[in-house]
Design a protein around this motif. Structure first.
Motif, mmCIF file in Angstrom:
data_model
loop_
_atom_site.group_PDB
_atom_site.id
_atom_site.type_symbol
_atom_site.label_atom_id
_atom_site.label_comp_id
_atom_site.label_asym_id
_atom_site.label_seq_id
_atom_site.Cartn_x
_atom_site.Cartn_y
_atom_site.Cartn_z
ATOM 1 N N PRO A 1 23.797 20.114 46.972
ATOM 2 C CA PRO A 1 24.036 21.380 47.665
ATOM 3 C C PRO A 1 25.438 21.513 48.260
ATOM 4 O O PRO A 1 26.069 20.526 48.626
ATOM 5 C CB PRO A 1 22.982 21.397 48.776
ATOM 6 N N VAL A 2 25.877 22.741 48.338
ATOM 7 C CA VAL A 2 27.121 23.105 49.023
ATOM 8 C C VAL A 2 26.716 23.688 50.366
ATOM 9 O O VAL A 2 25.864 24.575 50.437
ATOM 10 C CB VAL A 2 27.914 24.165 48.209
ATOM 11 N N LEU B 1 18.772 35.169 46.790
ATOM 12 C CA LEU B 1 18.704 34.406 45.551
ATOM 13 C C LEU B 1 20.053 34.430 44.838
ATOM 14 O O LEU B 1 20.491 33.415 44.299
ATOM 15 C CB LEU B 1 17.606 34.948 44.639
ATOM 16 N N GLN B 2 20.711 35.549 44.869
ATOM 17 C CA GLN B 2 22.035 35.657 44.262
ATOM 18 C C GLN B 2 22.998 34.669 44.925
ATOM 19 O O GLN B 2 23.777 33.990 44.250
ATOM 20 C CB GLN B 2 22.550 37.083 44.402
ATOM 21 N N HIS B 3 22.907 34.551 46.247
ATOM 22 C CA HIS B 3 23.758 33.610 46.984
ATOM 23 C C HIS B 3 23.437 32.169 46.580
ATOM 24 O O HIS B 3 24.342 31.358 46.356
ATOM 25 C CB HIS B 3 23.572 33.807 48.489
ATOM 26 N N LEU B 4 22.162 31.827 46.459
ATOM 27 C CA LEU B 4 21.770 30.473 46.059
ATOM 28 C C LEU B 4 22.242 30.144 44.645
ATOM 29 O O LEU B 4 22.703 29.029 44.379
ATOM 30 C CB LEU B 4 20.258 30.303 46.158
ATOM 31 N N LEU C 1 25.939 29.373 44.833
ATOM 32 C CA LEU C 1 26.198 28.035 45.373
ATOM 33 C C LEU C 1 25.895 26.957 44.339
ATOM 34 O O LEU C 1 26.628 25.972 44.220
ATOM 35 C CB LEU C 1 25.367 27.797 46.635
ATOM 36 N N SER C 2 24.837 27.147 43.578
ATOM 37 C CA SER C 2 24.484 26.194 42.529
ATOM 38 C C SER C 2 25.584 26.137 41.465
ATOM 39 O O SER C 2 25.977 25.059 41.014
ATOM 40 C CB SER C 2 23.144 26.573 41.899
ATOM 41 N N ALA C 3 26.071 27.294 41.079
ATOM 42 C CA ALA C 3 27.148 27.348 40.081
ATOM 43 C C ALA C 3 28.419 26.692 40.622
ATOM 44 O O ALA C 3 29.122 25.978 39.893
ATOM 45 C CB ALA C 3 27.420 28.797 39.679
ATOM 46 N N GLN C 4 28.707 26.917 41.899
ATOM 47 C CA GLN C 4 29.892 26.308 42.514
ATOM 48 C C GLN C 4 29.765 24.783 42.524
ATOM 49 O O GLN C 4 30.719 24.064 42.214
ATOM 50 C CB GLN C 4 30.064 26.829 43.941
ATOM 51 N N SER C 5 28.594 24.285 42.856
ATOM 52 C CA SER C 5 28.369 22.842 42.880
ATOM 53 C C SER C 5 28.526 22.234 41.488
ATOM 54 O O SER C 5 29.154 21.191 41.317
ATOM 55 C CB SER C 5 26.979 22.540 43.442
ATOM 56 N N PRO D 1 13.857 36.892 34.211
ATOM 57 C CA PRO D 1 14.995 35.967 34.261
ATOM 58 C C PRO D 1 15.576 35.871 35.671
ATOM 59 O O PRO D 1 15.535 36.836 36.441
ATOM 60 C CB PRO D 1 16.005 36.585 33.296
ATOM 61 N N ALA D 2 16.137 34.700 35.988
ATOM 62 C CA ALA D 2 16.704 34.487 37.316
ATOM 63 C C ALA D 2 17.807 35.495 37.632
ATOM 64 O O ALA D 2 17.915 35.957 38.766
ATOM 65 C CB ALA D 2 17.242 33.061 37.434
#
Length: 101
Positions: free
Chosen positions: A53-54, A20-23, A26-30, A9-10
Motif C-alpha cells: 500500500p501507498v 474505489l477510483q482512489h484505491l 493507489l494500487s496502480a501507483q504502487s 468491471p472494476a
C-alpha cells in the motif's frame, strides 16, 4: 430495480464510486513504483518483492521473510533515491513480511 448479483468491471465500478477510483489509483501507483525499483534489486530478490500500500509519503513493500526484509533495509536509501529521481514523492519505505501470494 437494481440487480445486485451482476458482475461489472472494476473500471465501471470506479466511475460510480470515487473511493474505489482512489484505491485503484493507489494500487496502480504502487505497481508503477515496484517496476521502477525492480532493476535496482538483487536478481534473486526481484520476484520475491511485491508492491504494497501507498500511504501518503510512505510506501510499503511486501516481502516473504525476514532475510529479504533485512537486505532491503540495507538498500532502502538507494531505492528511495532512485524513486525520487523518477519523480516519486516517497519519504519512507516500510517493509512487511507477508507469506500470502
Amino acid at each position: 430495480m437494481i440487480r445486485l448479483n451482476k458482475a461489472i468491471p472494476a473500471a465501471d465500478a470506479a466511475s460510480q464510486a470515487p473511493e474505489l477510483q482512489h484505491l485503484l489509483a493507489l494500487s496502480a501507483q504502487s505497481t508503477q513504483r515496484l517496476q521502477l525499483i525492480r532493476s535496482q534489486l538483487p536478481p534473486l530478490l526481484r520476484n520475491s518483492v511485491r508492491a504494497g500500500p501507498v500511504n501518503g509519503p510512505e510506501w510499503c513493500l511486501l516481502v516473504p521473510n525476514a532475510a529479504v526484509a533485512a537486505k532491503l533495509r540495507q538498500l532502502t536509501p538507494m531505492l528511495l533515491a532512485h524513486l525520487r529521481t523518477h519523480g516519486e514523492q516517497v519519504q519512507s519505505l516500510r517493509l512487511k513480511i507477508s507469506t500470502g501470494s
